[in-house]
Motif scaffolding. Structure first.
Motif, PDB file in Angstrom:
ATOM      1  N   GLN A  54       0.821  -1.213   0.000  1.00 38.42           N
ATOM      2  CA  GLN A  54       0.000   0.000   0.000  1.00 38.42           C
ATOM      3  C   GLN A  54       0.856   1.265   0.000  1.00 38.42           C
ATOM      4  O   GLN A  54       0.502   2.278  -0.601  1.00 38.42           O
ATOM      5  N   ALA A  57       1.581   2.364  -3.384  1.00 35.04           N
ATOM      6  CA  ALA A  57       0.423   3.027  -4.005  1.00 35.04           C
ATOM      7  C   ALA A  57       0.384   4.485  -3.566  1.00 35.04           C
ATOM      8  O   ALA A  57       0.189   5.389  -4.383  1.00 35.04           O
ATOM      9  N   THR A  62      -2.283   8.804  -3.645  1.00 36.84           N
ATOM     10  CA  THR A  62      -3.213   7.740  -3.260  1.00 36.84           C
ATOM     11  C   THR A  62      -4.227   7.420  -4.350  1.00 36.84           C
ATOM     12  O   THR A  62      -4.506   6.249  -4.621  1.00 36.84           O
ATOM     13  N   SER A  63      -4.778   8.439  -5.016  1.00 29.99           N
ATOM     14  CA  SER A  63      -5.817   8.095  -5.995  1.00 29.99           C
ATOM     15  C   SER A  63      -5.206   7.496  -7.259  1.00 29.99           C
ATOM     16  O   SER A  63      -5.759   6.562  -7.843  1.00 29.99           O
ATOM     17  N   THR A  66      -4.412   3.911  -6.293  1.00 32.98           N
ATOM     18  CA  THR A  66      -5.622   3.094  -6.216  1.00 32.98           C
ATOM     19  C   THR A  66      -6.167   2.801  -7.610  1.00 32.98           C
ATOM     20  O   THR A  66      -6.618   1.683  -7.888  1.00 32.98           O
ATOM     21  N   VAL A 107      -7.396  -0.844   1.275  1.00 30.33           N
ATOM     22  CA  VAL A 107      -7.744  -0.649  -0.134  1.00 30.33           C
ATOM     23  C   VAL A 107      -7.941  -1.988  -0.848  1.00 30.33           C
ATOM     24  O   VAL A 107      -8.942  -2.195  -1.548  1.00 30.33           O
ATOM     25  N   LEU A 111     -11.299  -3.398  -2.726  1.00 28.12           N
ATOM     26  CA  LEU A 111     -11.305  -3.703  -4.162  1.00 28.12           C
ATOM     27  C   LEU A 111     -11.688  -5.162  -4.416  1.00 28.12           C
ATOM     28  O   LEU A 111     -12.433  -5.464  -5.343  1.00 28.12           O
TER      29      LEU A 111
END
Ligand SMILES: [Zn+2]
Length: 294
Positions: A54, A57, A62-63, A66, A107, A111
């Motif tokens: 993570q 990422a 972050t976006s 993701t 996350v 998902l």
């Protein structure tokens, strides 16, 4: 006919991108590498499990990070837990290890459940599974209690070593060197597939479904098609990690205590008291690390 019974599960570690220390423009390159990896893996009908860090990422924003992970699940691939920040179990207290596992779940858990799937697999960073019996057993008990199966791997190809030099060559705009490296990497991967297949046959008396370990990096993005073709040319069929690990060889819990991260063939050999000669293992050509050290 014998060749057609060979199976391999493809796993990709360090999603959404294993940047090298000095990699420029990682966001752009991560996007490109992930697009190529996913497209090629889909084209070859490989069932893939990607192991997520993570923190990597978040390093991409972050976006953005993701979004890259969402592409893997949208392609039908599974995600697994590879800890939050990729530490070596050797360096962690029991509590720190547990936090690393839990912190990676947010996350990827979301998902996976959005895709109607369950987060199942955990892979230790560096395949470092515990250098003391106590550490090994406590980590495993915690993972089991949280519902994880341990992801094994049987074939690796030192892709991070090649990739480090590859990124340097591309930064230097040294196209001919990069081309030579890609060829050397594929030759090495070809030899590693055969080496580990022979090792596993020797140790188990048959060839189990293999589990290939690759990393989400620039080099693999550029040559993934050729790697998958190597397997196909040898008669391998791509299967899911779940199918591969339903073989009895993987059903017995890993009990080998080691400070290193050997592939499973060496663990099976140690548990069965079978002597294997690790010196036969192909190593990357010396010029690969020499170039990076310049
Ligand atoms: Zn990793």
């Amino acid at each position: 006919l014998f060749a057609q019974s060979r199976k391999v599960a493809i796993t990709v570690d360090d999603l959404p991108y294993a940047a090298t220390a000095d990699e420029a423009d990682a966001g752009f390159v991560a996007d490109l590498a992930n697009r190529r990896l996913i497209e090629s893996l889909r084209t070859h009908h490989a069932a893939v499990t990607g192991f997520v860090v993570q923190k990597y990422a978040e390093a991409l924003g972050t976006s953005a990070g993701t979004n890259l992970l969402m592409r893997w699940t949208a392609a039908g691939f599974d995600l697994g837990n590879h800890t939050y920040s990729h530490p070596d179990l050797k360096d962690l207290s029991e509590e720190q290890f547990e936090q690393e596992v839990v912190r990676d779940e947010g996350v990827i858990g979301t998902l996976m459940s959005e895709g109607g799937r369950k987060l199942t697999y955990f892979r230790f960073p560096f395949n470092s599974t515990g250098d003391t019996r106590d550490k090994h057993d406590r980590a495993n008990a915690f993972l089991k209690q949280r519902g994880y199966d341990l992801a094994a791997c049987t074939i690796d190809t030192s892709d991070f070593v090649f990739n480090r030099t590859y990124v340097r060559m591309l930064d230097d705009n040294d196209g001919p060197a990069a081309q030579r490296l890609r060829e050397a990497y594929l030759e090495h991967t070809n030899a590693e597939i055969d080496y580990y297949a022979a090792l596993n046959r020797k140790v188990l008396g048959y060839q189990p479904p293999e589990v290939m370990l690759l990393h989400d990096n620039r080099l693999n993005g550029d040559v993934i098609d050729d790697i998958l073709r190597l397997f196909e040319a040898k008669g391998y069929e791509f299967v899911s990690l779940h199918e591969a690990q339903s073989d009895p060889a993987y059903r017995q819990p890993d009990t080998y205590i080691t400070a290193f991260g050997p592939m499973w063939g060496y663990r099976w050999a140690a548990e069965r008291n079978i002597k294997v000669d690790g010196r036969l293992k192909p190593e990357p050509p010396e010029w690969i690390s020499e170039y990076a050290a310049r």
